[in-house]
Design an enzyme around this catalytic site. Sequence first.
Site, mmCIF file in Angstrom:
data_model
loop_
_atom_site.group_PDB
_atom_site.id
_atom_site.type_symbol
_atom_site.label_atom_id
_atom_site.label_comp_id
_atom_site.label_asym_id
_atom_site.label_seq_id
_atom_site.Cartn_x
_atom_site.Cartn_y
_atom_site.Cartn_z
ATOM 1 N N LYS A 299 1.329 -1.532 -0.159
ATOM 2 C CA LYS A 299 -0.163 0.157 -0.224
ATOM 3 C C LYS A 299 0.647 1.182 -0.217
ATOM 4 O O LYS A 299 0.526 1.827 -0.466
ATOM 5 C CB LYS A 299 -1.185 0.033 1.023
ATOM 6 N N ARG B 120 -9.206 1.784 9.107
ATOM 7 C CA ARG B 120 -8.740 1.038 9.594
ATOM 8 C C ARG B 120 -9.919 0.221 10.720
ATOM 9 O O ARG B 120 -9.454 -1.065 10.351
ATOM 10 C CB ARG B 120 -7.632 0.763 10.523
ATOM 11 N N ARG C 298 10.854 -7.161 5.166
ATOM 12 C CA ARG C 298 10.963 -6.068 5.151
ATOM 13 C C ARG C 298 12.275 -5.800 6.907
ATOM 14 O O ARG C 298 13.024 -5.330 6.819
ATOM 15 C CB ARG C 298 9.406 -5.274 4.492
ATOM 16 N N ARG D 147 11.039 -0.087 11.034
ATOM 17 C CA ARG D 147 9.803 -0.346 11.871
ATOM 18 C C ARG D 147 10.067 -1.432 12.772
ATOM 19 O O ARG D 147 10.431 -2.567 12.106
ATOM 20 C CB ARG D 147 8.960 -0.459 10.250
ATOM 21 N N ARG E 286 0.080 -7.738 13.692
ATOM 22 C CA ARG E 286 -0.499 -6.477 13.092
ATOM 23 C C ARG E 286 -1.372 -7.412 11.286
ATOM 24 O O ARG E 286 -2.617 -6.946 11.305
ATOM 25 C CB ARG E 286 0.657 -5.754 11.795
HETATM 26 P P1 ADP Z 1 1.683 -1.113 7.214
HETATM 27 O O1 ADP Z 1 1.095 -0.300 6.325
HETATM 28 O O2 ADP Z 1 1.755 -1.172 7.780
HETATM 29 O O3 ADP Z 1 -0.139 -1.196 7.635
HETATM 30 P P2 ADP Z 1 1.055 1.572 9.072
HETATM 31 O O4 ADP Z 1 1.777 1.998 8.922
HETATM 32 O O5 ADP Z 1 0.331 2.175 7.894
HETATM 33 O O6 ADP Z 1 1.628 0.005 8.413
HETATM 34 O O7 ADP Z 1 0.597 1.905 10.325
HETATM 35 C C1 ADP Z 1 1.308 1.441 11.453
HETATM 36 C C2 ADP Z 1 0.215 1.073 12.820
HETATM 37 O O8 ADP Z 1 0.067 2.621 13.091
HETATM 38 C C3 ADP Z 1 -0.038 0.387 12.871
HETATM 39 O O9 ADP Z 1 0.191 -0.961 13.561
HETATM 40 C C4 ADP Z 1 -1.222 1.126 14.080
HETATM 41 O O10 ADP Z 1 -0.229 0.725 14.950
HETATM 42 C C5 ADP Z 1 -1.206 2.312 13.977
HETATM 43 N N1 ADP Z 1 -2.317 3.201 13.008
HETATM 44 C C6 ADP Z 1 -1.648 3.363 11.337
HETATM 45 N N2 ADP Z 1 -3.131 3.788 11.673
HETATM 46 C C7 ADP Z 1 -4.114 4.184 11.601
HETATM 47 C C8 ADP Z 1 -5.752 3.524 12.252
HETATM 48 N N3 ADP Z 1 -6.560 4.366 10.838
HETATM 49 N N4 ADP Z 1 -6.473 3.336 12.972
HETATM 50 C C9 ADP Z 1 -5.428 2.965 14.612
HETATM 51 N N5 ADP Z 1 -4.189 2.345 14.597
HETATM 52 C C10 ADP Z 1 -3.378 3.122 13.574
#
Ligand code: ADP
Length: 191
Positions: free
Chosen positions: A17, A92, A131, A138, A149
């Site tokens: 993404k 999310r 990764r 990260r 996750r």
């Molecule tokens: P990935 O793209 O790998 O799924 P992100 O960078 O989008 O991860 O998000 C990293 C972390 O930030 C998530 O695991 C969560 O803890 C927090 N996070 C990001 N966006 C949201 C959201 N919309 N609602 C709740 N937590 C979020």
Amino acid sequence: MSGAVRLVLLGPPGAGKGTQAVLVAQHRGIPHISTGDILRSAVAAGSELGKKVKSILDSGNLVPDEVVIGLIRERLAKSDCERGFLLDGFPRTVDQAKALTALLKDIGRELSHVLDISVPENVLIDRIRSRGAQGSGRADDTGEVAANRLKVYWEQTAPVTSYYNQIGRVIKIDGLGTIDEVQARIGKALD
Ligand code: ADP
């Protein structure tokens, strides 16, 4: 304002993404809004928000809905979003998705596209692990946190796709292949 791309990009961690989002946003000249990036910068800056969310990010769980909804409300109010935007990592949860619908309705807008990048689960796990092993920087890319996750995704985020299928149309994008191949599929879906 018709013709503006107001896009939500859905997909599990490891679907690519973030990579695709950066490219689409550049190509369309719209802001790339990633709640993950916003939250990680807050942690790096040591702000009040950062202190509040650090342990949650480290665990791979979700930050409370009201926190991220507040961030998105502020961000979408900025003038650069008038020409469109791309949301990556938000919504999310179904409650976040409903809040986004309401927020856009308040300003007389709605989403133009919802895309869902899909990749088989075994590939996701491999991608996240490699990764992490390559030093993505990260903390949440390794071991149990990465697995959590994915679990959180299936439990709380996968229902967001059903929500959008009920109120509109979700375009499924095959996330296997090179970055350029996936980008081309997204480009076609937006045209
Ligand atoms: P990935 O793209 O790998 O799924 P992100 O960078 O989008 O991860 O998000 C990293 C972390 O930030 C998530 O695991 C969560 O803890 C927090 N996070 C990001 N966006 C949201 C959201 N919309 N609602 C709740 N937590 C979020």
